[in-house]
Design a protein around this motif. Structure first.
Motif, short mmCIF file in Angstrom:
data_model
loop_
_atom_site.label_atom_id
_atom_site.label_comp_id
_atom_site.label_asym_id
_atom_site.label_seq_id
_atom_site.Cartn_x
_atom_site.Cartn_y
_atom_site.Cartn_z
N PRO A 118 0.76 -1.25 0.00
CA PRO A 118 0.00 0.00 0.00
C PRO A 118 0.79 1.30 0.00
O PRO A 118 0.23 2.34 -0.33
N ILE A 119 2.07 1.29 0.36
CA ILE A 119 2.82 2.54 0.42
C ILE A 119 3.31 2.89 -0.98
O ILE A 119 4.16 2.22 -1.54
N LYS A 120 2.76 3.98 -1.52
CA LYS A 120 3.14 4.45 -2.86
C LYS A 120 4.25 5.49 -2.78
O LYS A 120 5.06 5.62 -3.69
N HIS A 121 4.24 6.28 -1.70
CA HIS A 121 5.26 7.29 -1.50
C HIS A 121 5.40 7.52 0.00
O HIS A 121 4.43 7.48 0.75
N HIS A 122 6.63 7.77 0.42
CA HIS A 122 6.94 8.03 1.83
C HIS A 122 7.98 9.14 1.87
O HIS A 122 9.05 9.01 1.28
N HIS A 123 7.64 10.23 2.53
CA HIS A 123 8.57 11.35 2.70
C HIS A 123 8.82 11.49 4.18
O HIS A 123 7.89 11.58 4.97
N SER A 124 10.08 11.53 4.56
CA SER A 124 10.46 11.65 5.96
C SER A 124 11.58 12.66 6.07
O SER A 124 12.51 12.64 5.26
N SER A 125 11.48 13.56 7.03
CA SER A 125 12.54 14.55 7.20
C SER A 125 12.59 15.01 8.66
O SER A 125 11.58 15.03 9.35
N ARG A 126 13.78 15.36 9.08
CA ARG A 126 13.93 15.89 10.44
C ARG A 126 13.23 17.23 10.54
O ARG A 126 13.21 18.01 9.60
N VAL A 127 12.67 17.49 11.71
CA VAL A 127 12.05 18.79 11.96
C VAL A 127 13.16 19.83 12.03
O VAL A 127 14.08 19.70 12.83
N PRO A 128 13.09 20.84 11.16
CA PRO A 128 14.18 21.83 11.08
C PRO A 128 14.02 22.97 12.09
O PRO A 128 13.65 24.07 11.73
N PHE A 129 14.29 22.70 13.36
CA PHE A 129 14.10 23.71 14.38
C PHE A 129 14.92 24.97 14.13
O PHE A 129 14.51 26.07 14.46
N GLU A 130 16.08 24.80 13.49
CA GLU A 130 16.94 25.97 13.25
C GLU A 130 16.31 26.94 12.26
O GLU A 130 16.74 28.08 12.16
N PHE A 131 15.27 26.50 11.53
CA PHE A 131 14.59 27.38 10.57
C PHE A 131 13.20 27.78 11.05
O PHE A 131 12.39 28.24 10.27
N ASP A 132 12.91 27.59 12.33
CA ASP A 132 11.58 27.89 12.88
C ASP A 132 11.35 29.41 12.86
O ASP A 132 11.90 30.13 13.68
N LEU A 133 10.52 29.86 11.93
CA LEU A 133 10.25 31.29 11.80
C LEU A 133 9.36 31.83 12.92
O LEU A 133 9.29 33.04 13.12
N SER A 134 8.67 30.96 13.64
CA SER A 134 7.80 31.42 14.72
C SER A 134 8.58 31.86 15.94
O SER A 134 8.03 32.44 16.87
N LEU A 135 9.89 31.61 15.97
CA LEU A 135 10.72 31.99 17.11
C LEU A 135 11.25 33.40 17.03
O LEU A 135 12.00 33.82 17.89
N ASN A 136 10.87 34.15 16.01
CA ASN A 136 11.39 35.52 15.85
C ASN A 136 10.80 36.47 16.85
O ASN A 136 9.74 36.45 17.29
#
Length: 136
Positions: A118-136
């Motif tokens: 059943p898995i046609k596509h799987h995307h996995s990535s680390r959460v990029p905390f260093e690019f968190d724009l909400s921390l400004n």
């Protein structure tokens, strides 16, 4: 110990994927990926587009004593059509080869429940905390 799922749901597929991952069950995890599946892996900067490449990635992960914690109850589930779902959420990878260090990561699975693989596509990535724009 591998769980057996009788009624398949997108959540079950992800839980089965995690069970296979945590038990280094190569045959089980590869059986979930369609022959034409693609994988954007968490710990490799390359798009994987063949079963051989996907197998190679999991061999490295299993040899690195990796495990994953996933809670599908927190996932976003979108029914795209019929038996096709997009599941998006987060999971935490633990790498034994890195002293048990944990990595919060995002996932998306494109799942087709009408297919035995059943898995046609799987995307996995680390959460990029260093690019968190909400921390400004």
């Amino acid at each position: 110990f591998i769980k057996i799922y009788i009624f398949m749901t997108p959540e079950n597929i992800i839980e089965q994927w995690a069970d296979c991952f945590n038990n280094a069950d190569m045959k089980g995890i590869l059986s979930l990926y369609h022959d034409n599946a693609t994988l954007l892996p968490t710990f490799l900067p390359k798009l994987l587009e063949s079963n051989n490449e996907i197998k190679g990635y999991f061999e490295v992960a299993f040899n690195g004593d990796a495990s994953v914690e996933v809670n599908v109850k927190d996932a976003i589930k979108k029914k795209l059509s019929g038996d096709i779902f997009l599941m998006t959420g987060s999971y935490v990878f633990c790498l034994g080869s890195k002293g048990g260090k944990k990595y919060l990561s995002w996932y998306s699975f494109l799942i087709d429940l009408s297919d035995d693989a059943p898995i046609k596509h799987h995307h996995s990535s680390r959460v990029p905390f260093e690019f968190d724009l909400s921390l400004n």
